[in-house]
Design a protein around this motif. Structure first.
Motif, PDB file in Angstrom:
ATOM      1  N   ASP A  52       0.838  -1.196   0.000  1.00  0.00           N
ATOM      2  CA  ASP A  52       0.000   0.000   0.000  1.00  0.00           C
ATOM      3  C   ASP A  52       0.873   1.245   0.000  1.00  0.00           C
ATOM      4  OD1 ASP A  52      -1.419   2.142   2.054  1.00  0.00           O
ATOM      5  OD2 ASP A  52      -2.827   1.222   0.629  1.00  0.00           O
ATOM      6  N   SER A  53       1.958   1.157   0.745  1.00  0.00           N
ATOM      7  CA  SER A  53       2.878   2.281   0.861  1.00  0.00           C
ATOM      8  C   SER A  53       4.222   1.739   1.342  1.00  0.00           C
ATOM      9  CB  SER A  53       2.328   3.347   1.822  1.00  0.00           C
ATOM     10  OG  SER A  53       1.874   2.751   3.016  1.00  0.00           O
ATOM     11  N   TRP A  85       7.564   2.415   4.151  1.00  0.00           N
ATOM     12  CA  TRP A  85       8.096   3.092   5.333  1.00  0.00           C
ATOM     13  C   TRP A  85       9.608   2.934   5.296  1.00  0.00           C
ATOM     14  CZ3 TRP A  85      10.600   0.605   9.549  1.00  0.00           C
ATOM     15  CH2 TRP A  85      10.957   1.468  10.593  1.00  0.00           C
ATOM     16  N   GLN A 120      -2.257  -2.584   3.561  1.00  0.00           N
ATOM     17  CA  GLN A 120      -3.345  -1.613   3.690  1.00  0.00           C
ATOM     18  C   GLN A 120      -3.830  -1.420   5.123  1.00  0.00           C
ATOM     19  OE1 GLN A 120      -3.116  -4.093   1.570  1.00  0.00           O
ATOM     20  NE2 GLN A 120      -4.849  -5.457   1.682  1.00  0.00           N
ATOM     21  N   GLY A 157      -1.540  -1.036   7.568  1.00  0.00           N
ATOM     22  CA  GLY A 157      -0.462  -0.305   8.237  1.00  0.00           C
ATOM     23  C   GLY A 157       0.617  -1.190   8.818  1.00  0.00           C
ATOM     24  N   VAL A 162       3.477   6.094  -1.662  1.00  0.00           N
ATOM     25  CA  VAL A 162       3.557   7.069  -0.580  1.00  0.00           C
ATOM     26  C   VAL A 162       4.589   6.530   0.394  1.00  0.00           C
ATOM     27  CG1 VAL A 162       2.313   8.087   1.361  1.00  0.00           C
ATOM     28  CG2 VAL A 162       1.164   7.800  -0.844  1.00  0.00           C
ATOM     29  N   PHE A 220      -2.650   5.382  11.236  1.00  0.00           N
ATOM     30  CA  PHE A 220      -2.337   5.068   9.842  1.00  0.00           C
ATOM     31  C   PHE A 220      -3.545   5.324   8.942  1.00  0.00           C
ATOM     32  CE2 PHE A 220      -2.030   2.042   6.269  1.00  0.00           C
ATOM     33  CZ  PHE A 220      -0.866   2.515   5.696  1.00  0.00           C
ATOM     34  N   PHE A 221      -4.723   4.886   9.368  1.00  0.00           N
ATOM     35  CA  PHE A 221      -5.930   5.113   8.568  1.00  0.00           C
ATOM     36  C   PHE A 221      -6.233   6.610   8.447  1.00  0.00           C
ATOM     37  CE2 PHE A 221      -6.896   0.686   9.998  1.00  0.00           C
ATOM     38  CZ  PHE A 221      -6.714   0.111   8.755  1.00  0.00           C
ATOM     39  N   LYS A 259      -3.804   8.053   5.894  1.00  0.00           N
ATOM     40  CA  LYS A 259      -4.221   7.672   4.542  1.00  0.00           C
ATOM     41  C   LYS A 259      -5.405   8.517   4.074  1.00  0.00           C
ATOM     42  CE  LYS A 259      -4.690   3.498   3.283  1.00  0.00           C
ATOM     43  NZ  LYS A 259      -4.932   2.064   3.109  1.00  0.00           N
ATOM     44  N   SER A 260      -6.330   8.825   4.970  1.00  0.00           N
ATOM     45  CA  SER A 260      -7.487   9.640   4.567  1.00  0.00           C
ATOM     46  C   SER A 260      -7.058  11.069   4.263  1.00  0.00           C
ATOM     47  CB  SER A 260      -8.585   9.613   5.636  1.00  0.00           C
ATOM     48  OG  SER A 260      -8.200  10.313   6.784  1.00  0.00           O
ATOM     49  N   ILE A 280      -4.082  11.937   3.096  1.00  0.00           N
ATOM     50  CA  ILE A 280      -3.378  11.857   1.806  1.00  0.00           C
ATOM     51  C   ILE A 280      -4.392  11.738   0.665  1.00  0.00           C
ATOM     52  CG2 ILE A 280      -1.855  10.396   0.403  1.00  0.00           C
ATOM     53  CD1 ILE A 280      -0.342   9.824   3.094  1.00  0.00           C
ATOM     54  N   ALA A 281      -5.425  10.937   0.837  1.00  0.00           N
ATOM     55  CA  ALA A 281      -6.456  10.793  -0.198  1.00  0.00           C
ATOM     56  C   ALA A 281      -7.160  12.120  -0.445  1.00  0.00           C
ATOM     57  CB  ALA A 281      -7.466   9.718   0.202  1.00  0.00           C
TER      58      ALA A 281
END
Length: 179
Positions: A108-109, A111, A122, A124, A139, A163-164, A167-168, A170-171
């Motif tokens: 998903d991304s 680190w 997804q 985290g 990302v 983390f969620f 992500k929101s 960033i979206a």
């Protein structure tokens, strides 16, 4: 006393017969096949799965016995040992071959800590070392509460709810025309 001896003898013969039946080659797992691997080497997964079927139950019944084999146990065994596996289904392709179909996590991304980067799923969770990417491919997050000496695999660089939330944000930011 004679009746007790006969009962013991019958139990002993029945146990020996059951053990001989469970040790028949027709009821033994002969090999393991792996499918579904994308980034994992199927042979590495196979080598990791082999210890699950090695050894004996009660010192006389082989763990390779198909009648006593635990698909659920094998699934848990693999998921516990390979962080990049989301799921594994185990089926008998024929009487002596099991096929393990694995589903790998999708990145998903990423680190990064210093020069070391890892994929994040997804949810985290950090699950696998990643190569260095050009900017914009994933990302990329940095910073963490994970101590430098510890392996970050199966850890979260921030709590799941944070983390969620990230992500929101960033979206939401991706909806605006700036970089």
């Amino acid at each position: 006393m004679k009746l007790l001896f006969i009962a013991f003898l019958v139990l002993l013969v029945a146990s020996a017969g059951m053990i001989a039946f469970l040790r028949k080659p027709a009821f033994q797992i002969g090999d393991i096949a792996i499918s579904g691997a994308r980034s994992l080497n199927p042979e590495d997964v196979r080598e990791l799965a082999l210890p699950f079927i090695q050894g004996n139950f009660l010192a006389v019944i082989p763990r390779t016995n198909t009648l006593l084999f635990s698909k659920t146990g094998m699934r848990k065994f693999l998921i516990d040992r390979i962080p990049s596996i989301t799921d594994a289904s185990i089926d008998f392709t024929n009487r002596n071959l099991i096929t393990i179909t694995i589903t790998e996590k999708k990145p998903d991304s990423v680190w990064c800590r210093n020069a070391d980067c890892y994929f994040i799923d997804q949810t985290g969770m950090i699950y696998e070392a990643s190569p260095q990417f050009s900017d914009g491919v994933f990302v990329t997050f940095t910073g963490s509460t994970i101590p430098v000496g510890e392996t970050p695999l199966r850890a979260r660089f921030v709590p799941a709810n944070t983390f969620f939330y990230l992500k929101s944000i960033i979206a939401d930011l991706k909806q605006y025309p700036f970089s």
